[in-house]
Design a protein around this motif. Structure first.
Motif, mmCIF file in Angstrom:
data_model
loop_
_atom_site.group_PDB
_atom_site.id
_atom_site.type_symbol
_atom_site.label_atom_id
_atom_site.label_comp_id
_atom_site.label_asym_id
_atom_site.label_seq_id
_atom_site.Cartn_x
_atom_site.Cartn_y
_atom_site.Cartn_z
ATOM 1 N N VAL A 114 15.936 -37.123 -52.219
ATOM 2 C CA VAL A 114 14.862 -37.671 -51.872
ATOM 3 C C VAL A 114 13.528 -37.199 -52.323
ATOM 4 C CG1 VAL A 114 13.654 -39.141 -50.089
ATOM 5 C CG2 VAL A 114 15.977 -38.608 -49.766
ATOM 6 N N ASN A 130 17.261 -44.850 -54.617
ATOM 7 C CA ASN A 130 16.347 -44.633 -53.592
ATOM 8 C C ASN A 130 14.968 -44.338 -54.065
ATOM 9 O OD1 ASN A 130 16.407 -42.021 -54.790
ATOM 10 N ND2 ASN A 130 17.478 -40.958 -53.271
ATOM 11 N N SER A 143 16.549 -36.432 -42.272
ATOM 12 C CA SER A 143 17.878 -37.228 -42.293
ATOM 13 C C SER A 143 18.524 -36.374 -43.309
ATOM 14 C CB SER A 143 17.636 -38.531 -42.721
ATOM 15 O OG SER A 143 17.173 -38.660 -44.129
ATOM 16 N N ASP A 149 18.182 -49.109 -47.357
ATOM 17 C CA ASP A 149 18.265 -47.654 -46.408
ATOM 18 C C ASP A 149 16.921 -47.251 -45.875
ATOM 19 O OD1 ASP A 149 18.473 -44.940 -45.721
ATOM 20 O OD2 ASP A 149 19.446 -44.336 -47.479
ATOM 21 N N PRO A 150 17.081 -47.512 -44.359
ATOM 22 C CA PRO A 150 15.603 -47.437 -43.722
ATOM 23 C C PRO A 150 15.326 -45.891 -43.615
ATOM 24 C CG PRO A 150 17.377 -48.031 -42.230
ATOM 25 C CD PRO A 150 18.187 -48.053 -43.753
ATOM 26 N N ILE A 151 16.388 -45.000 -43.816
ATOM 27 C CA ILE A 151 16.057 -43.603 -43.571
ATOM 28 C C ILE A 151 15.269 -42.868 -44.841
ATOM 29 C CG2 ILE A 151 17.413 -41.514 -42.732
ATOM 30 C CD1 ILE A 151 17.532 -43.572 -40.854
ATOM 31 N N ASN A 152 16.025 -42.765 -45.967
ATOM 32 C CA ASN A 152 15.583 -42.489 -47.260
ATOM 33 C C ASN A 152 14.951 -43.197 -48.151
ATOM 34 O OD1 ASN A 152 16.524 -39.956 -46.028
ATOM 35 N ND2 ASN A 152 18.633 -40.130 -47.229
ATOM 36 N N GLY A 153 15.035 -44.557 -47.735
ATOM 37 C CA GLY A 153 14.224 -45.555 -48.536
ATOM 38 C C GLY A 153 15.097 -45.956 -49.637
ATOM 39 N N GLY A 154 14.693 -46.993 -50.482
ATOM 40 C CA GLY A 154 15.569 -47.541 -51.607
ATOM 41 C C GLY A 154 16.778 -48.248 -51.228
ATOM 42 N N ARG A 172 8.335 -39.577 -52.212
ATOM 43 C CA ARG A 172 8.731 -40.832 -51.145
ATOM 44 C C ARG A 172 8.568 -40.574 -49.818
ATOM 45 N NH1 ARG A 172 10.095 -45.650 -53.085
ATOM 46 N NH2 ARG A 172 12.077 -45.565 -51.771
ATOM 47 N N ARG A 230 10.256 -40.536 -42.758
ATOM 48 C CA ARG A 230 11.195 -40.261 -43.806
ATOM 49 C C ARG A 230 10.494 -39.097 -44.756
ATOM 50 N NH1 ARG A 230 10.449 -44.707 -48.390
ATOM 51 N NH2 ARG A 230 11.412 -45.906 -46.620
ATOM 52 N N ARG A 289 19.438 -47.180 -38.051
ATOM 53 C CA ARG A 289 19.672 -45.869 -38.212
ATOM 54 C C ARG A 289 21.112 -45.289 -37.798
ATOM 55 N NH1 ARG A 289 14.958 -42.627 -37.962
ATOM 56 N NH2 ARG A 289 13.001 -43.919 -38.924
#
Lengths: 224, 278
Positions: free
Chosen positions: B91, A115, B197, A45-50, B95, B102, A158
Protein backbone atom coordinates in the motif's frame (compact mmCIF):
# COMPACT_ATOMS: atom_id res chain seq x y z
CA UNK A 1 3.74 -68.05 -4.91
CA UNK A 2 2.84 -67.53 -8.54
CA UNK A 3 -0.62 -66.31 -7.55
CA UNK A 4 0.93 -63.90 -5.05
CA UNK A 5 3.26 -62.49 -7.66
CA UNK A 6 0.42 -62.05 -10.11
CA UNK A 7 -1.71 -60.33 -7.47
CA UNK A 8 1.14 -57.99 -6.55
CA UNK A 9 1.75 -57.17 -10.20
CA UNK A 10 -1.94 -56.52 -10.77
CA UNK A 11 -2.16 -54.19 -7.77
CA UNK A 12 1.00 -52.35 -8.79
CA UNK A 13 -0.25 -51.99 -12.35
CA UNK A 14 -3.52 -50.66 -11.08
CA UNK A 15 -1.76 -48.07 -8.98
CA UNK A 16 0.51 -47.02 -11.81
CA UNK A 17 -2.20 -46.68 -14.41
CA UNK A 18 -5.03 -45.09 -12.38
CA UNK A 19 -5.27 -41.46 -13.54
CA UNK A 20 -6.32 -38.73 -11.15
CA UNK A 21 -9.50 -36.96 -12.13
CA UNK A 22 -8.87 -33.28 -11.55
CA UNK A 23 -11.50 -30.58 -11.63
CA UNK A 24 -11.42 -26.84 -11.17
CA UNK A 25 -14.05 -25.17 -9.05
CA UNK A 26 -15.19 -21.58 -8.84
CA UNK A 27 -16.63 -21.47 -5.37
CA UNK A 28 -18.92 -24.48 -5.31
CA UNK A 29 -19.38 -24.51 -9.09
CA UNK A 30 -17.54 -27.27 -10.91
CA UNK A 31 -16.07 -26.00 -14.15
CA UNK A 32 -16.02 -27.91 -17.41
CA UNK A 33 -12.78 -28.46 -19.27
CA UNK A 34 -12.37 -25.89 -22.07
CA UNK A 35 -15.26 -23.88 -20.66
CA UNK A 36 -15.46 -20.09 -20.46
CA UNK A 37 -16.87 -18.51 -17.33
CA UNK A 38 -17.57 -15.03 -16.03
CA UNK A 39 -17.18 -13.69 -12.54
CA UNK A 40 -18.40 -10.24 -11.68
CA UNK A 41 -18.31 -9.91 -7.92
CA UNK A 42 -15.97 -7.12 -6.95
CA UNK A 43 -14.93 -6.61 -3.37
CA UNK A 44 -13.97 -3.21 -2.09
CA UNK A 45 -11.07 -3.44 0.30
CA UNK A 46 -11.98 -1.08 3.14
CA UNK A 47 -8.69 -1.78 4.89
CA UNK A 48 -6.12 -1.04 2.23
CA UNK A 49 -8.33 0.64 -0.35
CA UNK A 50 -8.88 -0.43 -3.90
CA UNK A 51 -10.66 -3.55 -5.09
CA UNK A 52 -10.24 -7.31 -5.14
CA UNK A 53 -11.83 -9.75 -7.57
CA UNK A 54 -11.60 -13.21 -6.04
CA UNK A 55 -13.43 -15.98 -7.92
CA UNK A 56 -12.47 -18.53 -5.24
CA UNK A 57 -10.80 -20.94 -7.61
CA UNK A 58 -9.69 -24.33 -6.37
CA UNK A 59 -8.58 -27.70 -7.68
CA UNK A 60 -9.91 -31.06 -6.55
CA UNK A 61 -8.33 -34.38 -7.45
CA UNK A 62 -9.62 -37.92 -6.94
CA UNK A 63 -6.07 -39.15 -6.33
CA UNK A 64 -2.86 -37.71 -4.91
CA UNK A 65 -1.34 -35.79 -7.79
CA UNK A 66 1.24 -33.24 -8.74
CA UNK A 67 0.38 -30.58 -11.31
CA UNK A 68 1.72 -27.49 -12.98
CA UNK A 69 -0.66 -24.55 -13.13
CA UNK A 70 -0.38 -21.65 -15.55
CA UNK A 71 -2.60 -18.60 -15.39
CA UNK A 72 -2.18 -16.31 -18.38
CA UNK A 73 -4.04 -13.01 -18.50
CA UNK A 74 -4.70 -12.60 -22.21
CA UNK A 75 -6.20 -9.13 -21.71
CA UNK A 76 -2.84 -7.85 -20.48
CA UNK A 77 -3.45 -7.15 -16.80
CA UNK A 78 -1.42 -8.56 -13.95
CA UNK A 79 -3.14 -11.31 -12.03
CA UNK A 80 -2.07 -12.95 -8.82
CA UNK A 81 -1.85 -16.50 -7.57
CA UNK A 82 -0.55 -17.42 -4.12
CA UNK A 83 -0.86 -21.23 -4.13
CA UNK A 84 2.44 -22.92 -3.42
CA UNK A 85 4.00 -20.25 -1.18
CA UNK A 86 4.81 -16.96 -2.87
CA UNK A 87 2.14 -14.62 -4.15
CA UNK A 88 3.17 -14.02 -7.71
CA UNK A 89 1.70 -11.07 -9.56
CA UNK A 90 2.30 -10.89 -13.31
CA UNK A 91 0.47 -11.20 -16.63
CA UNK A 92 1.43 -14.88 -16.60
CA UNK A 93 1.86 -16.82 -13.39
CA UNK A 94 3.13 -20.39 -13.42
CA UNK A 95 3.23 -22.65 -10.41
CA UNK A 96 5.13 -25.90 -10.79
CA UNK A 97 4.91 -29.16 -8.89
CA UNK A 98 1.84 -28.20 -6.89
CA UNK A 99 0.75 -31.12 -4.75
CA UNK A 100 -2.91 -32.10 -4.70
CA UNK A 101 -4.16 -34.38 -1.95
CA UNK A 102 -6.84 -36.83 -2.91
CA UNK A 103 -10.31 -35.38 -2.30
CA UNK A 104 -8.98 -32.21 -0.65
CA UNK A 105 -9.64 -28.91 -2.42
CA UNK A 106 -6.57 -26.77 -2.99
CA UNK A 107 -7.37 -23.07 -2.90
CA UNK A 108 -5.41 -21.44 -5.72
CA UNK A 109 -5.62 -18.04 -3.98
CA UNK A 110 -6.15 -16.51 -7.41
CA UNK A 111 -7.20 -12.85 -7.48
CA UNK A 112 -7.14 -9.66 -9.45
CA UNK A 113 -6.11 -6.83 -7.15
CA UNK A 114 -5.97 -3.11 -7.72
CA UNK A 115 -5.32 -1.14 -4.58
CA UNK A 116 -4.60 2.12 -6.31
CA UNK A 117 -8.06 3.11 -7.52
CA UNK A 118 -10.95 4.47 -5.53
CA UNK A 119 -13.75 3.96 -8.03
CA UNK A 120 -14.89 0.69 -9.48
CA UNK A 121 -15.37 2.31 -12.87
CA UNK A 122 -11.60 2.67 -13.06
CA UNK A 123 -11.12 -1.10 -13.05
CA UNK A 124 -10.38 -2.72 -16.39
CA UNK A 125 -13.23 -4.54 -18.06
CA UNK A 126 -13.16 -8.13 -19.31
CA UNK A 127 -10.09 -9.24 -17.42
CA UNK A 128 -9.56 -12.54 -19.21
CA UNK A 129 -7.39 -15.31 -17.84
CA UNK A 130 -6.71 -18.70 -19.39
CA UNK A 131 -5.82 -21.45 -16.94
CA UNK A 132 -3.88 -24.54 -17.95
CA UNK A 133 -3.60 -27.46 -15.56
CA UNK A 134 -0.91 -29.98 -16.49
CA UNK A 135 -1.37 -33.34 -14.81
CA UNK A 136 -2.15 -36.74 -16.24
CA UNK A 137 -4.20 -34.74 -18.71
CA UNK A 138 -4.07 -31.13 -19.70
CA UNK A 139 -7.10 -29.10 -18.72
CA UNK A 140 -7.97 -25.60 -19.79
CA UNK A 141 -10.41 -23.00 -18.49
CA UNK A 142 -11.10 -19.39 -19.41
CA UNK A 143 -12.30 -16.89 -16.86
CA UNK A 144 -13.56 -13.39 -17.62
CA UNK A 145 -13.76 -11.04 -14.67
CA UNK A 146 -15.69 -7.76 -14.62
CA UNK A 147 -17.19 -8.59 -17.99
CA UNK A 148 -18.14 -5.38 -19.76
CA UNK A 149 -17.80 -3.52 -16.49
CA UNK A 150 -20.96 -5.04 -15.09
CA UNK A 151 -19.30 -6.06 -11.84
CA UNK A 152 -21.53 -6.11 -8.80
CA UNK A 153 -19.61 -4.60 -5.99
CA UNK A 154 -19.63 -6.12 -2.58
CA UNK A 155 -18.37 -4.63 0.60
CA UNK A 156 -16.45 -6.81 2.97
CA UNK A 157 -16.22 -5.48 6.43
CA UNK A 158 -13.06 -5.69 8.47
CA UNK A 159 -13.89 -9.11 9.82
CA UNK A 160 -15.04 -10.31 6.38
CA UNK A 161 -18.38 -11.40 7.75
CA UNK A 162 -20.71 -9.42 5.48
CA UNK A 163 -20.85 -9.59 1.73
CA UNK A 164 -23.39 -8.93 -1.03
CA UNK A 165 -23.53 -11.04 -4.14
CA UNK A 166 -26.11 -12.29 -6.62
CA UNK A 167 -29.03 -10.55 -4.96
CA UNK A 168 -28.28 -11.71 -1.44
CA UNK A 169 -26.74 -10.06 1.58
CA UNK A 170 -24.62 -12.80 3.15
CA UNK A 171 -23.48 -12.65 6.75
CA UNK A 172 -21.40 -14.69 9.15
CA UNK A 173 -21.78 -13.37 12.67
CA UNK A 174 -20.61 -14.47 16.06
CA UNK A 175 -23.69 -13.08 17.83
CA UNK A 176 -27.21 -11.94 17.11
CA UNK A 177 -27.58 -8.36 15.96
CA UNK A 178 -29.71 -6.07 13.80
CA UNK A 179 -29.16 -5.56 10.07
CA UNK A 180 -30.31 -2.25 8.61
CA UNK A 181 -30.04 -1.24 4.96
CA UNK A 182 -30.75 2.30 3.78
CA UNK A 183 -30.60 4.05 0.46
CA UNK A 184 -28.73 7.32 0.06
CA UNK A 185 -31.93 9.22 0.89
CA UNK A 186 -31.95 7.59 4.28
CA UNK A 187 -34.95 5.44 3.45
CA UNK A 188 -34.81 2.13 5.29
CA UNK A 189 -34.94 -0.70 2.79
CA UNK A 190 -34.42 -3.50 5.26
CA UNK A 191 -34.41 -3.83 9.04
CA UNK A 192 -34.15 -7.33 10.45
CA UNK A 193 -32.56 -9.41 13.17
CA UNK A 194 -29.74 -11.71 12.07
CA UNK A 195 -27.37 -14.17 13.70
CA UNK A 196 -24.91 -16.92 12.79
CA UNK A 197 -24.45 -17.78 9.11
CA UNK A 198 -27.18 -16.78 6.74
CA UNK A 199 -28.36 -14.51 4.01
CA UNK A 200 -31.15 -12.10 3.25
CA UNK A 201 -32.62 -12.18 -0.21
CA UNK A 202 -32.62 -8.76 -1.88
CA UNK A 203 -33.28 -9.58 -5.53
CA UNK A 204 -35.17 -6.40 -6.43
CA UNK A 205 -32.78 -3.75 -5.22
CA UNK A 206 -32.78 -0.85 -7.65
CA UNK A 207 -29.45 0.25 -9.00
CA UNK A 208 -27.67 2.61 -6.68
CA UNK A 209 -25.71 2.94 -3.48
CA UNK A 210 -26.97 1.52 -0.21
CA UNK A 211 -25.57 1.84 3.28
CA UNK A 212 -25.80 -1.12 5.62
CA UNK A 213 -25.25 -1.28 9.32
CA UNK A 214 -24.83 -4.64 10.98
CA UNK A 215 -24.00 -4.55 14.65
CA UNK A 216 -21.10 -2.14 15.06
CA UNK A 217 -19.97 -2.50 11.46
CA UNK A 218 -21.08 -0.40 8.54
CA UNK A 219 -20.42 -0.34 4.85
CA UNK A 220 -21.88 0.32 1.47
CA UNK A 221 -23.25 -1.71 -1.39
CA UNK A 222 -23.24 -0.53 -4.98
CA UNK A 223 -25.77 -2.26 -7.21
CA UNK A 224 -25.22 -1.66 -10.90
CA UNK B 1 1.26 -37.58 -12.60
CA UNK B 2 2.82 -39.45 -15.57
CA UNK B 3 3.20 -43.21 -15.49
CA UNK B 4 6.99 -42.98 -15.25
CA UNK B 5 6.83 -40.45 -12.45
CA UNK B 6 4.39 -42.62 -10.56
CA UNK B 7 6.69 -45.67 -11.02
CA UNK B 8 9.70 -43.76 -9.74
CA UNK B 9 7.63 -42.47 -6.83
CA UNK B 10 6.45 -45.95 -5.90
CA UNK B 11 9.94 -47.49 -6.07
CA UNK B 12 11.40 -44.64 -4.08
CA UNK B 13 8.74 -44.95 -1.39
CA UNK B 14 9.28 -48.72 -1.12
CA UNK B 15 13.04 -48.29 -0.96
CA UNK B 16 12.75 -45.58 1.64
CA UNK B 17 10.47 -47.79 3.71
CA UNK B 18 12.99 -50.65 3.54
CA UNK B 19 15.88 -48.42 4.56
CA UNK B 20 13.97 -46.85 7.42
CA UNK B 21 13.05 -50.25 8.81
CA UNK B 22 16.69 -51.32 8.94
CA UNK B 23 18.24 -48.17 10.40
CA UNK B 24 16.43 -47.43 13.62
CA UNK B 25 19.16 -48.38 16.00
CA UNK B 26 21.01 -45.06 16.34
CA UNK B 27 22.89 -44.38 19.52
CA UNK B 28 21.35 -41.51 21.41
CA UNK B 29 24.67 -39.63 21.38
CA UNK B 30 24.80 -39.67 17.58
CA UNK B 31 21.35 -38.26 16.86
CA UNK B 32 22.32 -34.62 16.93
CA UNK B 33 25.33 -32.97 15.38
CA UNK B 34 26.13 -29.65 16.97
CA UNK B 35 27.12 -26.97 14.51
CA UNK B 36 30.00 -24.72 15.34
CA UNK B 37 28.62 -21.40 16.48
CA UNK B 38 29.05 -18.80 13.74
CA UNK B 39 31.36 -16.04 14.94
CA UNK B 40 30.32 -12.91 13.05
CA UNK B 41 33.10 -11.51 10.89
CA UNK B 42 30.90 -8.62 9.93
CA UNK B 43 27.33 -7.40 10.01
CA UNK B 44 24.81 -8.72 7.53
CA UNK B 45 21.81 -6.98 5.98
CA UNK B 46 18.69 -9.06 5.30
CA UNK B 47 15.98 -7.34 3.29
CA UNK B 48 12.46 -8.69 2.98
CA UNK B 49 10.30 -7.36 0.14
CA UNK B 50 6.81 -7.52 1.51
CA UNK B 51 3.31 -6.08 1.29
CA UNK B 52 0.31 -5.44 3.52
CA UNK B 53 -1.93 -7.29 1.09
CA UNK B 54 0.44 -10.24 0.76
CA UNK B 55 -1.16 -13.08 2.66
CA UNK B 56 1.96 -15.25 2.76
CA UNK B 57 4.19 -12.43 3.97
CA UNK B 58 3.55 -12.85 7.72
CA UNK B 59 5.30 -16.20 7.44
CA UNK B 60 8.39 -14.40 6.18
CA UNK B 61 8.10 -11.83 8.94
CA UNK B 62 8.21 -14.69 11.45
CA UNK B 63 11.24 -16.20 9.72
CA UNK B 64 13.01 -12.85 9.91
CA UNK B 65 12.23 -12.54 13.61
CA UNK B 66 13.61 -16.00 14.28
CA UNK B 67 16.85 -15.20 12.49
CA UNK B 68 17.17 -11.91 14.31
CA UNK B 69 16.76 -13.67 17.65
CA UNK B 70 19.37 -16.23 16.64
CA UNK B 71 22.08 -13.77 15.62
CA UNK B 72 21.46 -10.77 17.87
CA UNK B 73 22.00 -12.27 21.31
CA UNK B 74 24.94 -10.43 22.83
CA UNK B 75 23.47 -6.95 22.98
CA UNK B 76 24.84 -6.01 19.57
CA UNK B 77 22.96 -6.21 16.32
CA UNK B 78 24.90 -8.24 13.80
CA UNK B 79 21.98 -9.25 11.58
CA UNK B 80 20.19 -6.13 10.42
CA UNK B 81 16.69 -6.84 9.13
CA UNK B 82 14.67 -4.44 7.01
CA UNK B 83 11.15 -4.88 5.64
CA UNK B 84 10.71 -3.11 2.32
CA UNK B 85 7.11 -2.72 1.26
CA UNK B 86 6.82 -2.97 -2.49
CA UNK B 87 4.89 -4.49 -5.34
CA UNK B 88 1.27 -5.10 -6.18
CA UNK B 89 0.30 -6.09 -2.65
CA UNK B 90 1.90 -3.14 -0.94
CA UNK B 91 0.00 0.00 0.00
CA UNK B 92 1.70 3.23 -1.10
CA UNK B 93 2.18 5.92 1.52
CA UNK B 94 0.21 8.37 -0.59
CA UNK B 95 -2.85 6.12 -0.16
CA UNK B 96 -2.69 6.68 3.58
CA UNK B 97 -5.91 7.98 5.09
CA UNK B 98 -5.72 8.22 8.86
CA UNK B 99 -9.44 8.94 9.07
CA UNK B 100 -10.07 5.46 7.66
CA UNK B 101 -7.23 3.92 9.67
CA UNK B 102 -5.51 3.12 6.38
CA UNK B 103 -1.74 3.38 6.67
CA UNK B 104 0.40 2.77 3.62
CA UNK B 105 3.99 1.65 4.11
CA UNK B 106 5.41 1.57 0.59
CA UNK B 107 7.75 4.41 -0.34
CA UNK B 108 8.92 5.11 -3.88
CA UNK B 109 12.49 4.03 -3.12
CA UNK B 110 11.22 0.67 -1.87
CA UNK B 111 9.48 0.05 -5.17
CA UNK B 112 12.62 1.16 -7.01
CA UNK B 113 14.67 -1.41 -5.14
CA UNK B 114 12.03 -4.07 -5.76
CA UNK B 115 12.33 -3.39 -9.47
CA UNK B 116 16.14 -3.48 -9.29
CA UNK B 117 15.76 -7.11 -8.20
CA UNK B 118 13.00 -7.76 -10.79
CA UNK B 119 10.78 -9.08 -8.03
CA UNK B 120 7.20 -10.01 -8.96
CA UNK B 121 6.45 -12.49 -6.20
CA UNK B 122 6.28 -11.85 -2.50
CA UNK B 123 7.62 -12.49 0.03
CA UNK B 124 11.10 -12.38 -1.46
CA UNK B 125 14.31 -11.53 0.33
CA UNK B 126 17.95 -10.86 -0.30
CA UNK B 127 21.08 -11.02 1.84
CA UNK B 128 23.83 -8.43 1.45
CA UNK B 129 22.79 -7.38 -2.04
CA UNK B 130 21.36 -4.18 -3.41
CA UNK B 131 20.10 -5.39 -6.78
CA UNK B 132 20.12 -8.30 -9.20
CA UNK B 133 17.45 -10.79 -10.22
CA UNK B 134 19.72 -13.70 -9.28
CA UNK B 135 20.22 -12.38 -5.77
CA UNK B 136 16.68 -13.03 -4.57
CA UNK B 137 15.74 -15.74 -2.07
CA UNK B 138 12.67 -17.52 -0.80
CA UNK B 139 12.36 -17.08 2.93
CA UNK B 140 13.13 -20.77 3.38
CA UNK B 141 16.57 -19.99 1.93
CA UNK B 142 17.36 -17.13 4.29
CA UNK B 143 18.98 -19.13 7.12
CA UNK B 144 21.61 -20.67 4.87
CA UNK B 145 22.30 -17.43 3.05
CA UNK B 146 22.66 -15.48 6.29
CA UNK B 147 25.01 -18.06 7.71
CA UNK B 148 27.19 -17.95 4.61
CA UNK B 149 27.20 -14.15 4.62
CA UNK B 150 28.48 -14.04 8.19
CA UNK B 151 31.43 -16.21 7.24
CA UNK B 152 32.68 -13.75 4.63
CA UNK B 153 35.47 -11.47 5.82
CA UNK B 154 35.03 -7.72 5.49
CA UNK B 155 37.69 -5.13 4.84
CA UNK B 156 35.35 -2.32 5.76
CA UNK B 157 33.91 -1.38 9.12
CA UNK B 158 31.19 1.23 9.54
CA UNK B 159 30.45 3.20 12.69
CA UNK B 160 27.48 5.53 12.84
CA UNK B 161 25.92 7.83 15.41
CA UNK B 162 22.48 9.33 15.13
CA UNK B 163 21.19 12.22 17.20
CA UNK B 164 17.70 13.66 17.38
CA UNK B 165 17.88 17.42 17.05
CA UNK B 166 14.49 19.14 17.07
CA UNK B 167 12.73 17.70 14.03
CA UNK B 168 15.78 16.14 12.40
CA UNK B 169 18.02 13.11 12.78
CA UNK B 170 21.67 14.06 12.46
CA UNK B 171 23.71 11.08 11.25
CA UNK B 172 27.50 10.99 11.48
CA UNK B 173 29.23 8.05 9.78
CA UNK B 174 32.80 6.81 9.84
CA UNK B 175 33.99 4.22 7.35
CA UNK B 176 37.20 2.32 8.11
CA UNK B 177 38.91 0.44 5.30
CA UNK B 178 41.99 -1.75 5.18
CA UNK B 179 42.39 -1.16 1.45
CA UNK B 180 42.17 1.63 -1.09
CA UNK B 181 38.76 1.24 -2.69
CA UNK B 182 35.76 3.07 -4.07
CA UNK B 183 32.43 2.38 -2.45
CA UNK B 184 28.96 3.87 -2.29
CA UNK B 185 27.37 4.83 1.01
CA UNK B 186 23.70 4.62 1.85
CA UNK B 187 21.70 5.75 4.87
CA UNK B 188 18.20 4.51 5.70
CA UNK B 189 15.66 5.23 8.39
CA UNK B 190 13.57 2.29 9.57
CA UNK B 191 10.74 2.23 12.07
CA UNK B 192 9.50 -0.43 14.47
CA UNK B 193 6.14 -0.92 16.09
CA UNK B 194 3.89 0.45 13.34
CA UNK B 195 0.32 -0.69 13.86
CA UNK B 196 -1.26 -1.11 10.43
CA UNK B 197 -3.31 -3.70 8.61
CA UNK B 198 -1.81 -6.89 7.25
CA UNK B 199 -3.46 -9.65 5.28
CA UNK B 200 -2.88 -12.97 6.97
CA UNK B 201 -2.39 -16.49 5.53
CA UNK B 202 -6.07 -17.31 6.09
CA UNK B 203 -7.01 -14.42 3.81
CA UNK B 204 -8.41 -12.21 6.57
CA UNK B 205 -6.98 -8.89 7.70
CA UNK B 206 -5.36 -8.19 11.03
CA UNK B 207 -6.02 -4.50 11.47
CA UNK B 208 -3.73 -4.28 14.49
CA UNK B 209 -0.72 -6.03 13.07
CA UNK B 210 2.61 -4.69 14.30
CA UNK B 211 5.04 -3.98 11.47
CA UNK B 212 8.70 -3.82 12.44
CA UNK B 213 11.89 -2.55 10.81
CA UNK B 214 9.94 -0.91 8.01
CA UNK B 215 11.95 1.11 5.52
CA UNK B 216 10.77 4.73 5.88
CA UNK B 217 13.44 6.85 4.24
CA UNK B 218 16.37 6.56 1.86
CA UNK B 219 18.92 9.35 2.07
CA UNK B 220 20.97 8.89 -1.11
CA UNK B 221 19.99 7.79 -4.64
CA UNK B 222 18.99 4.15 -4.63
CA UNK B 223 21.21 3.06 -7.52
CA UNK B 224 24.33 5.12 -6.90
CA UNK B 225 24.33 5.89 -3.19
CA UNK B 226 26.89 8.50 -2.16
CA UNK B 227 30.29 7.77 -3.74
CA UNK B 228 33.23 7.52 -1.33
CA UNK B 229 36.89 7.05 -2.16
CA UNK B 230 38.46 5.17 0.72
CA UNK B 231 42.14 4.97 1.57
CA UNK B 232 43.65 2.21 3.65
CA UNK B 233 43.94 3.33 7.24
CA UNK B 234 42.16 6.64 6.61
CA UNK B 235 38.69 7.15 8.03
CA UNK B 236 36.08 8.18 5.50
CA UNK B 237 33.36 10.36 6.96
CA UNK B 238 29.86 11.41 6.05
CA UNK B 239 27.26 13.59 7.72
CA UNK B 240 23.64 14.03 6.80
CA UNK B 241 20.47 15.47 8.29
CA UNK B 242 17.18 13.63 7.86
CA UNK B 243 13.89 15.43 8.58
CA UNK B 244 11.39 13.61 10.76
CA UNK B 245 8.05 13.09 9.04
CA UNK B 246 4.70 14.02 10.50
CA UNK B 247 2.25 14.63 7.66
CA UNK B 248 -1.21 13.50 6.60
CA UNK B 249 0.48 10.60 4.82
CA UNK B 250 3.35 9.60 7.05
CA UNK B 251 3.79 9.90 10.79
CA UNK B 252 6.97 8.57 12.32
CA UNK B 253 7.24 7.67 15.98
CA UNK B 254 10.62 9.17 16.86
CA UNK B 255 11.06 6.74 19.74
CA UNK B 256 10.82 3.74 17.39
CA UNK B 257 13.26 4.86 14.71
CA UNK B 258 16.61 3.32 13.81
CA UNK B 259 19.24 4.34 11.27
CA UNK B 260 20.88 1.78 8.99
CA UNK B 261 24.11 2.65 7.18
CA UNK B 262 25.81 0.44 4.64
CA UNK B 263 28.51 0.54 1.98
CA UNK B 264 28.09 -1.20 -1.34
CA UNK B 265 29.81 -1.72 -4.62
CA UNK B 266 27.98 -3.05 -7.65
CA UNK B 267 25.31 -5.36 -6.28
CA UNK B 268 27.22 -6.34 -3.13
CA UNK B 269 26.83 -4.84 0.31
CA UNK B 270 30.28 -4.75 1.88
CA UNK B 271 29.25 -4.11 5.46
CA UNK B 272 26.54 -2.37 7.42
CA UNK B 273 25.62 -1.02 10.83
CA UNK B 274 22.57 0.10 12.73
CA UNK B 275 22.14 2.69 15.44
CA UNK B 276 19.34 4.13 17.53
CA UNK B 277 18.99 7.92 17.46
CA UNK B 278 19.71 9.45 20.83
Amino acid sequence: MKKQLLLTFALLSGALTANADIDMYMGEQKLADNGTYTFNTITEDPINGGFIIDPHLSLLSTEDAMVNITARCTSGQKIQMCAGGQCENAPTVRKEDITLQANVKLDLRFEYIDNQVDDQSQLPKNITTVFTIEGDEELSYTLVMNSDGSGIQTIVDRDRNVAYANGELIYNLSKATTLTLCDTNGRVVLNTSVSGNGSVSLPNLAKGIYIYRIGHNAGKIVVR
Amino acid sequence: MTVIKRLIYSVTMLTGLAVSLTSCDIASDDRFILEDKVVPQRNVLLMDFTGQGCLNCPNAHDAMSELSAQYNTDGDTHLITVSIHAGAQAVPVDRTDFSKNRIGLMIAEGQEMNDAFSINAWPTGTVDHINGKDNTLLYSEWPGAVRSAFEKPADIRIDAEATLVDDHIEVATQVHSTADQDVALQVWVIENGIKASQRMPDGNYDTEYIHNHVLRFVQYPVKSGKPMQLKAGVIGTDECSIPLKWTDKERWNRDNLQVVVFAFRGSDILNCTITNPK
